[in-house]
Enzyme design. Structure first.
Site, PDB file in Angstrom:
ATOM      1  N   ASP A  12       5.401   0.946  -1.011  1.00  0.00           N
ATOM      2  CA  ASP A  12       5.877   1.225   0.340  1.00  0.00           C
ATOM      3  C   ASP A  12       7.405   1.225   0.433  1.00  0.00           C
ATOM      4  OD1 ASP A  12       6.099  -1.489  -0.079  1.00  0.00           O
ATOM      5  OD2 ASP A  12       4.643  -2.067   1.439  1.00  0.00           O
ATOM      6  N   ASN A  20      -0.897 -11.442   7.992  1.00  0.00           N
ATOM      7  CA  ASN A  20      -1.992 -10.886   8.801  1.00  0.00           C
ATOM      8  C   ASN A  20      -3.006 -10.129   7.933  1.00  0.00           C
ATOM      9  OD1 ASN A  20      -0.561  -8.627   8.096  1.00  0.00           O
ATOM     10  ND2 ASN A  20      -0.103  -7.957  10.178  1.00  0.00           N
ATOM     11  N   HIS A  80      -2.245  -7.791   5.632  1.00  0.00           N
ATOM     12  CA  HIS A  80      -1.894  -6.425   5.203  1.00  0.00           C
ATOM     13  C   HIS A  80      -1.653  -6.375   3.700  1.00  0.00           C
ATOM     14  CE1 HIS A  80       2.663  -7.171   6.131  1.00  0.00           C
ATOM     15  NE2 HIS A  80       2.534  -7.125   4.834  1.00  0.00           N
ATOM     16  N   GLU A  88      -1.574  -2.093   7.853  1.00  0.00           N
ATOM     17  CA  GLU A  88      -1.679  -3.148   8.858  1.00  0.00           C
ATOM     18  C   GLU A  88      -3.095  -3.219   9.438  1.00  0.00           C
ATOM     19  OE1 GLU A  88       0.585  -5.240   9.211  1.00  0.00           O
ATOM     20  OE2 GLU A  88       2.582  -4.419   9.549  1.00  0.00           O
TER      21      GLU A  88
END
Ligand code: GLP
Length: 254
Positions: free
Chosen positions: A66, A135, A137, A142
């Site tokens: 990313d 979270n 990811h 996400e």
């Protein structure tokens, strides 16, 4: 799924053993690389092994997961800069064999298509390194009502921006968008190595490995993959249920 629990200080050494095994069996591996603080012990060990002549990336290629959208490459917090400083500049992987999404592209959608084409023509990822966000990811995929298979532009979750604001002057400076390789490409990797350390990751690691497989926790999809190696320190493993702990070798001494 193979789970290794090691002392925090031994994470790097295990990372060295895992990459050495991969490159021995396939020197021209396509490696999927990650950013964040988690892979740093791996990268330090790889640099040291290359320095000692015990490891070579000369025939490998890499694709990073990313990149922030809108940050110039030269920005101190771009993932391009992170990779140069923490790994690429110090090892013998050819500069022309390393790919990182271009977050500066004028047309981000076209950049996603270009990245997917390159990944596809390389034959996909052989060995994918992953950290995990608080979270759940992976890359920048996400949590949400759906997940995307291919490389795509993502709106960063507020908690992700907040977690990553520690690297920027202020929360406002954290980009709102990123380009990430999608879940389909990650799950097509022939082998996946997920690394987590610290108590702050204990809950999400336990949910990802043992909870329901759900788009609300992208890392939970790793449960469906045939070849995942999980590397945890004791703190990150501290919430794993006894049923899963029983299948590990306890805290391994390397
Ligand atoms: C970032 C990256 C992820 C990484 C995650 C966790 O948002 N895009 O690839 O796994 O953060 O970071 P850390 O390892 O610093 O906890």
């Amino acid at each position: 799924m193979e789970i290794h629990i090691v002392q925090t200080a031994a994470i790097g050494q295990l990372g060295g053993e895992l990459i050495a095994r991969q490159l021995r069996s396939k020197p021209d591996s396509i490696l999927g690389l990650a950013t964040g603080s988690t892979p740093i012990p791996f990268y330090k060990e790889w640099i040291s092994l290359v320095g000692k002549g015990e490891l070579s990336f000369a025939r490998a290629r890499s694709f990073n997961l990313d990149e922030y959208a809108g940050l110039p490459r030269s920005h101190s917090q771009s993932y391009w800069t992170f990779m140069q400083e923490n790994l690429l500049r110090h090892i013998d992987l050819q500069a022309s064999a390393t790919e990182i999404p271009n977050g500066e592209a004028a047309d981000l959608q076209a950049e996603c298509v270009r990245y997917d084409r390159m990944l596809e023509s390389a034959g996909g990822i052989d060995w994918q390194l992953l950290g995990i966000g608080h979270n759940g990811h992976i890359g920048f995929n996400e949590p949400g009502p759906s997940l995307t298979a291919g490389t795509h532009v993502v709106e960063l979750a507020e908690e992700t921006r907040q977690a990553n604001s520690r690297f920027f002057d202020s929360l406002d400076d954290v980009p709102r968008q990123a380009i990430t390789v999608g879940m389909g490409s990650i799950l097509k990797a022939r082998e996946i190595v997920l690394v987590a350390q610290g108590e702050g990751k204990a809950d999400i690691v336990s949910q990802a490995l043992t909870g329901p497989v759900t788009t609300e926790l992208p890392a939970s999809f790793l449960q469906l993959h045939a070849k995942v190696t999980v590397v945890l320190d004791e703190a990150a493993a501290s919430k794993l249920p006894a049923s899963l702990l029983g299948s590990t070798r306890g805290v391994e001494q390397l």
